[in-house]
Design a protein around this motif. Structure first.
Motif, short mmCIF file in Angstrom:
data_model
loop_
_atom_site.label_atom_id
_atom_site.label_comp_id
_atom_site.label_asym_id
_atom_site.label_seq_id
_atom_site.Cartn_x
_atom_site.Cartn_y
_atom_site.Cartn_z
N ASP A 52 0.93 -1.13 -0.07
CA ASP A 52 0.09 -0.08 0.14
C ASP A 52 0.88 1.17 0.00
OD1 ASP A 52 -2.04 1.96 0.18
OD2 ASP A 52 -2.79 1.11 2.34
N ALA A 56 -0.79 7.60 4.01
CA ALA A 56 -1.09 7.27 5.40
C ALA A 56 -0.28 5.98 5.37
CB ALA A 56 -2.62 7.26 5.62
N ALA A 57 -0.44 4.97 4.91
CA ALA A 57 0.33 3.55 5.22
C ALA A 57 1.79 3.79 4.92
CB ALA A 57 0.08 2.52 3.84
N SER A 58 2.22 4.72 4.13
CA SER A 58 3.85 4.93 4.26
C SER A 58 4.22 5.71 5.38
CB SER A 58 3.96 6.01 3.03
OG SER A 58 5.42 6.35 3.16
N GLN A 59 3.43 6.55 5.96
CA GLN A 59 3.71 7.23 7.42
C GLN A 59 3.60 6.09 8.52
OE1 GLN A 59 4.93 10.48 7.46
NE2 GLN A 59 5.28 9.91 9.49
N LYS A 60 2.80 5.23 8.47
CA LYS A 60 2.49 4.25 9.45
C LYS A 60 3.74 3.25 9.68
CE LYS A 60 -0.47 0.48 10.90
NZ LYS A 60 -1.82 -0.21 10.73
N ARG A 61 4.44 2.88 8.25
CA ARG A 61 5.39 2.19 8.19
C ARG A 61 6.65 2.92 8.87
NH1 ARG A 61 3.10 0.58 3.27
NH2 ARG A 61 4.47 2.28 1.82
N ASP A 63 6.76 5.67 10.83
CA ASP A 63 6.57 5.70 12.33
C ASP A 63 6.89 4.41 13.03
OD1 ASP A 63 5.93 8.31 12.04
OD2 ASP A 63 3.84 7.81 12.23
N ALA A 64 6.65 3.12 12.44
CA ALA A 64 6.87 1.85 13.28
C ALA A 64 8.28 1.75 13.29
CB ALA A 64 6.33 0.74 12.26
N ASN A 67 9.67 4.27 15.98
CA ASN A 67 9.11 3.88 17.50
C ASN A 67 9.83 2.71 17.84
OD1 ASN A 67 7.11 5.81 17.38
ND2 ASN A 67 5.56 4.64 16.70
N ASP A 92 8.96 5.52 0.95
CA ASP A 92 9.00 5.69 2.41
C ASP A 92 10.37 6.30 2.67
OD1 ASP A 92 6.76 4.35 2.27
OD2 ASP A 92 7.58 2.49 2.98
#
Length: 190
Positions: A52, A56-61, A63-64, A67, A92
């Motif tokens: 994906d 939003a999906a890129s930012q989630k990866r 951030d993971a 983190n 990303d």
């Protein structure tokens, strides 16, 4: 001929003893306990899987990864961090590169060790970025001041264990010609 006969017998005897020793060691139980293998947290993304690419999906990866990077170093964290890095795409890496120094600063403020652990994180990030998209990474690094914005000293004394030093070492190992040309045009450090 009589002199060479004892040497031939000696050679044959040592071969036989060596052969028996090898065969015996193959049957003998191992006296060293094998190291336990770390659990596999997740599998890397393969070309067959659909990624994906939405923002939003890129930012989630992204951030993971950061983190996980902010957590205390350990075998489980490192395995999870490596798996998360494997999932990042070229887009990303490029999206995260724009605010990479600020993200590192937030990681340091979260209680992360600012020495070798931060340098190791930057080295893993840079190595993976060069694996995924070497031309894109080199274009970005050549045109943006990212390398100059990375922390140049670890614990206020050691530039070789710094984030900047780690990035340069990875670049020098992976892209020696580019690194030589890049460093040659940089102003001297003051």
């Amino acid at each position: 001929m009589r002199r060479s006969l004892p040497f031939a017998l000696l050679a044959l005897a040592s071969f036989a003893l060596g052969f028996v020793g090898v065969r015996w060691s193959e049957r003998a139980p191992s006296r060293v306990d094998p190291e336990p293998t770390p659990p596999v947290v997740s599998q890397p993304v393969t070309a067959a899987e659909k990624v994906d690419e939405s923002p939003a999906a890129s930012q989630k990866r992204i951030d993971a990864v950061f983190n996980l990077g902010a957590q205390q170093a350990g075998q489980q964290r490192d395995a999870s961090l490596y798996a998360a890095l494997l999932k990042l795409s070229a887009a990303d890496f490029l999206a995260a590169a724009a605010d990479f120094p600020a993200r590192l600063e937030r990681m340091k403020k979260s209680g992360r060790d600012t020495g070798a652990d931060l340098a190791n994180f930057v080295a893993a990030w840079m190595d993976r970025w060069l694996t995924v998209d070497s031309p894109g990474a080199l274009r970005f690094l050549g045109s943006a001041p990212l390398l100059g914005q990375l922390p140049a000293k670890a614990n206020n004394y050691d530039q070789w264990r710094s984030a900047q030093g780690a990035a340069i070492r990875v670049l020098a190992r992976r892209e020696p010609r580019w690194t030589h040309e890049f460093v040659a045009v940089q102003p001297p450090a003051q």
